[in-house]
Design an enzyme around this catalytic site. Structure first.
Site, PDB file in Angstrom:
ATOM      1  N   HIS A  29      33.536  29.220  -6.957  1.00 10.06           N
ATOM      2  CA  HIS A  29      34.765  29.008  -7.725  1.00 10.06           C
ATOM      3  C   HIS A  29      35.377  30.348  -8.129  1.00 10.06           C
ATOM      4  O   HIS A  29      34.677  31.290  -8.486  1.00 10.06           O
ATOM      5  CB  HIS A  29      34.464  28.219  -9.009  1.00 10.06           C
ATOM      6  CG  HIS A  29      34.240  26.760  -8.797  1.00 10.06           C
ATOM      7  ND1 HIS A  29      34.511  25.815  -9.769  1.00 10.06           N
ATOM      8  CD2 HIS A  29      33.755  26.068  -7.730  1.00 10.06           C
ATOM      9  CE1 HIS A  29      34.208  24.604  -9.304  1.00 10.06           C
ATOM     10  NE2 HIS A  29      33.742  24.731  -8.078  1.00 10.06           N
ATOM     11  N   THR A 109      42.754  17.812  -1.242  1.00 11.15           N
ATOM     12  CA  THR A 109      43.636  18.862  -0.737  1.00 11.15           C
ATOM     13  C   THR A 109      44.158  18.558   0.659  1.00 11.15           C
ATOM     14  O   THR A 109      45.023  19.264   1.155  1.00 11.15           O
ATOM     15  CB  THR A 109      42.920  20.228  -0.704  1.00 11.15           C
ATOM     16  OG1 THR A 109      41.802  20.118   0.165  1.00 11.15           O
ATOM     17  CG2 THR A 109      42.454  20.658  -2.079  1.00 11.15           C
ATOM     18  N   TYR A 155      26.456  17.347 -14.466  1.00 12.47           N
ATOM     19  CA  TYR A 155      26.816  17.877 -13.147  1.00 12.47           C
ATOM     20  C   TYR A 155      26.369  19.337 -13.089  1.00 12.47           C
ATOM     21  O   TYR A 155      27.057  20.222 -13.594  1.00 12.47           O
ATOM     22  CB  TYR A 155      28.329  17.755 -12.971  1.00 12.47           C
ATOM     23  CG  TYR A 155      28.847  17.859 -11.557  1.00 12.47           C
ATOM     24  CD1 TYR A 155      28.122  18.485 -10.549  1.00 12.47           C
ATOM     25  CD2 TYR A 155      30.095  17.335 -11.233  1.00 12.47           C
ATOM     26  CE1 TYR A 155      28.619  18.578  -9.263  1.00 12.47           C
ATOM     27  CE2 TYR A 155      30.608  17.418  -9.949  1.00 12.47           C
ATOM     28  CZ  TYR A 155      29.865  18.045  -8.966  1.00 12.47           C
ATOM     29  OH  TYR A 155      30.375  18.137  -7.698  1.00 12.47           O
ATOM     30  N   LYS A 201      25.017  19.947  -7.529  1.00  8.05           N
ATOM     31  CA  LYS A 201      25.849  20.413  -6.420  1.00  8.05           C
ATOM     32  C   LYS A 201      25.001  21.337  -5.563  1.00  8.05           C
ATOM     33  O   LYS A 201      24.550  22.386  -6.018  1.00  8.05           O
ATOM     34  CB  LYS A 201      27.075  21.154  -6.967  1.00  8.05           C
ATOM     35  CG  LYS A 201      27.956  21.789  -5.908  1.00  8.05           C
ATOM     36  CD  LYS A 201      28.512  20.789  -4.919  1.00  8.05           C
ATOM     37  CE  LYS A 201      29.612  19.948  -5.535  1.00  8.05           C
ATOM     38  NZ  LYS A 201      30.121  18.912  -4.615  1.00  8.05           N
ATOM     39  N   PRO A 230      25.111  18.230  -1.102  1.00  6.81           N
ATOM     40  CA  PRO A 230      25.329  19.497  -0.393  1.00  6.81           C
ATOM     41  C   PRO A 230      26.670  19.590   0.327  1.00  6.81           C
ATOM     42  O   PRO A 230      26.875  20.529   1.110  1.00  6.81           O
ATOM     43  CB  PRO A 230      24.166  19.531   0.592  1.00  6.81           C
ATOM     44  CG  PRO A 230      23.799  18.117   0.832  1.00  6.81           C
ATOM     45  CD  PRO A 230      24.198  17.327  -0.382  1.00  6.81           C
ATOM     46  N   HIS A 333      34.199  10.593  -8.267  1.00  6.41           N
ATOM     47  CA  HIS A 333      34.115  12.015  -7.928  1.00  6.41           C
ATOM     48  C   HIS A 333      34.999  12.800  -8.897  1.00  6.41           C
ATOM     49  O   HIS A 333      35.905  12.242  -9.501  1.00  6.41           O
ATOM     50  CB  HIS A 333      34.614  12.160  -6.477  1.00  6.41           C
ATOM     51  CG  HIS A 333      35.143  13.495  -6.113  1.00  6.41           C
ATOM     52  ND1 HIS A 333      36.484  13.834  -6.198  1.00  6.41           N
ATOM     53  CD2 HIS A 333      34.518  14.586  -5.637  1.00  6.41           C
ATOM     54  CE1 HIS A 333      36.643  15.078  -5.774  1.00  6.41           C
ATOM     55  NE2 HIS A 333      35.481  15.557  -5.427  1.00  6.41           N
ATOM     56  N   ASN A 335      36.935  16.928  -9.688  1.00  4.84           N
ATOM     57  CA  ASN A 335      37.188  18.366  -9.492  1.00  4.84           C
ATOM     58  C   ASN A 335      37.300  18.986 -10.883  1.00  4.84           C
ATOM     59  O   ASN A 335      37.292  18.264 -11.872  1.00  4.84           O
ATOM     60  CB  ASN A 335      38.517  18.589  -8.752  1.00  4.84           C
ATOM     61  CG  ASN A 335      38.452  18.198  -7.292  1.00  4.84           C
ATOM     62  OD1 ASN A 335      39.243  17.405  -6.826  1.00  4.84           O
ATOM     63  ND2 ASN A 335      37.514  18.758  -6.565  1.00  4.84           N
ATOM     64  N   HIS A 362      33.393  17.509 -14.112  1.00  7.92           N
ATOM     65  CA  HIS A 362      33.210  18.954 -14.282  1.00  7.92           C
ATOM     66  C   HIS A 362      33.453  19.370 -15.734  1.00  7.92           C
ATOM     67  O   HIS A 362      33.378  20.557 -16.052  1.00  7.92           O
ATOM     68  CB  HIS A 362      34.213  19.722 -13.403  1.00  7.92           C
ATOM     69  CG  HIS A 362      33.896  19.732 -11.937  1.00  7.92           C
ATOM     70  ND1 HIS A 362      33.822  18.599 -11.177  1.00  7.92           N
ATOM     71  CD2 HIS A 362      33.641  20.771 -11.088  1.00  7.92           C
ATOM     72  CE1 HIS A 362      33.550  18.937  -9.917  1.00  7.92           C
ATOM     73  NE2 HIS A 362      33.433  20.241  -9.844  1.00  7.92           N
TER      74      HIS A 362
HETATM   75 MG   LIG Z   1      30.715  15.100  -3.482  1.00  8.56          MG
END
Ligand SMILES: [Mg+2]
Length: 435
Positions: A29, A109, A155, A201, A230, A333, A335, A362
């Site tokens: 990141h 994206t 997470y 992650k 992964p 999910h 971001n 996150h």
């Molecule tokens: Mg995933």
């Protein structure tokens, strides 16, 4: 003030907020994560809000589609969807055609998702307006709450202690590269938020090291549901080797190998040996891909949805119905995001009775906020579903101005984890699967 609730004005404000040096399959990141804040204002002066992606192509698409809303009633979601689809040109390639060409950490994206993303960005803000008009929380517009609170998972990320181009004080989490550091990160996050399941992650370190990390977590947190993701950075062979090392430990196995075919190969081999279900947010990312999974006999058993690219809260409810029809599990999910996205997710998940797993978020990795009252509070790893009108959160104007200023000065306009990793390791290829 006018009594008309017709939509009069749309404001899109790009923002940037601090993001730690978290490792993943694509790289690492950058110091700043981008989002956009959407405000839809009615002639009567009501403002509905939302949060979405903040990369340049998304900002361009939002700007292109915004005029479609002017004059619409906040209740006219179907008309909004039609107008947006007509204005934002559909891509030449479908999502399915992208498979095999690229493996993306962030399916949101893909250009193939533009229409769904813009619809979602506007739908949530319109639902916020509807809730204000009806004096009802968004969850009531979605059929009412099937639960009072929504569970999220811890997470975990492998990470460096600081960014190579650290533009602000390093985060408080420190380095996490060893099993002991990973367990310490989990202890800290669980002590602070009360999470009752753990996601790691992966795809960043050699697979044996990541398997050792999961085994250390299993020992430190007996009985806690564990997942590893992964991001398709392992071959089928590596995926099978790791899942054998983790036998009896995983709740589900998220996107080990690339492509639906890769996942199907992993599923076929695992069927003979065990029953860890495969989960994805990479190979079932729209309704066409959902159908492909069904055509292959459902190698993927759990769909990790994300209303930001599935087309909104209502589209995700339709996905939930399909998951139920095909006996698939459902979770969410995430971001890097702030509180508006988190609260939208909470309304949505509260409205879905068969949400079977704690959702990803996150949120613990962020320390900034754009809503009044600051950071949202978890209770025992769950967020309470708001009962006030609309989304139940409002914009903190000073915070919005500050985060917009971050955006203006951060120099980032598109997320680039690969380019960021090359600052640390110029030879980093980003080739996937790497292991
Ligand atoms: Mg995933």
């Amino acid at each position: 003030m006018s009594t008309s609730h017709a939509i009069r004005h749309i404001r899109i404000t790009p923002i940037a907020f601090r993001d730690p040096p978290l490792l993943n399959a694509a790289g690492i990141h950058e110091p700043w994560a981008l989002r956009s804040i959407i405000e839809i204002e009615t002639a009567s002066g009501l403002v509905g809000i939302n949060e979405s992606y903040g990369d340049q192509p998304m900002l361009d698409a939002l700007a292109k589609a915004a005029p479609a809303l002017v004059g619409l009633s906040p209740w006219a979601l179907n008309a909004m969807e039609q107008r947006v689809a007509a204005l934002v040109a559909p891509p030449a390639q479908t999502a399915s055609e992208f498979l095999g060409q690229q493996v993306s950490l962030a399916p949101g994206t893909h250009v193939s998702k533009t229409v769904a993303k813009v619809i979602s960005a506007f739908e949530v803000a319109m639902l916020d307006l509807q809730g204000q008009l009806a004096q009802a929380p968004v969850v009531d517009l979605l059929g009412g709450a099937a639960r009072d609170s929504v569970p999220f998972s811890a997470y975990l990320f492998y990470k460096y202690a600081e960014h190579i181009d650290q533009p602000y004080a390093p985060d408080a989490w420190g380095e996490a590269l060893t099993p002991a550091q990973l367990v310490a990160q989990a202890r800290r996050m669980i002590a602070q938020y009360g999470f009752q399941s753990i996601k790691l992650k992966g795809g960043a370190l050699p697979p044996d090291q990541e398997a050792a990390g999961i085994l250390a977590l299993a020992q430190a947190f007996p009985g806690m549901p564990l997942r590893i993701d992964p991001n398709a950075n392992w071959t089928v062979q590596t995926s099978l080797k790791v899942v054998r090392q983790l036998r009896g430990v995983l709740e589900y196995y998220e996107d080990p190998a690339p492509g639906l075919e890769g996942m199907a190969a992993v599923a076929r081999a695992m069927e003979r040996e065990g029953d860890v279900p495969l989960a994805t947010n990479m190979v079932v990312t729209d309704f066409a891909e959902f159908r492909r999974n069904v055509d292959l006999g459902c190698p993927v058993k759990i769909v990790l949805s994300d209303h930001h690219y599935w087309g909104g809260l209502r589209a995700t409810q339709r996905l939930a119905t399909l998951c139920k029809t095909f006996d698939l599990g459902l979770s969410m999910h995430s971001n890097s995001h702030l509180g508006i996205s988190l609260v939208a997710m909470t309304h949505l998940c509260a409205s879905v009775p068969q949400l079977t797993y704690a959702c990803d978020t996150h949120y613990p990795w962020q320390d900034e906020e754009v809503v009044e009252g600051g950071r949202l509070q978890f209770e025992q790893g769950s967020l309470r579903v708001p009962t006030t009108a609309g989304l139940g959160v409002t914009l903190d104007r000073e915070a919005l101005a500050r985060l917009h200023d971050n955006y203006l000065h951060c120099g980032i306009r598109n997320r680039d984890d690969l380019g960021q990793m090359r600052k640390y390791d110029p030879g980093f290829t980003g080739r996937q699967p790497r292991f």
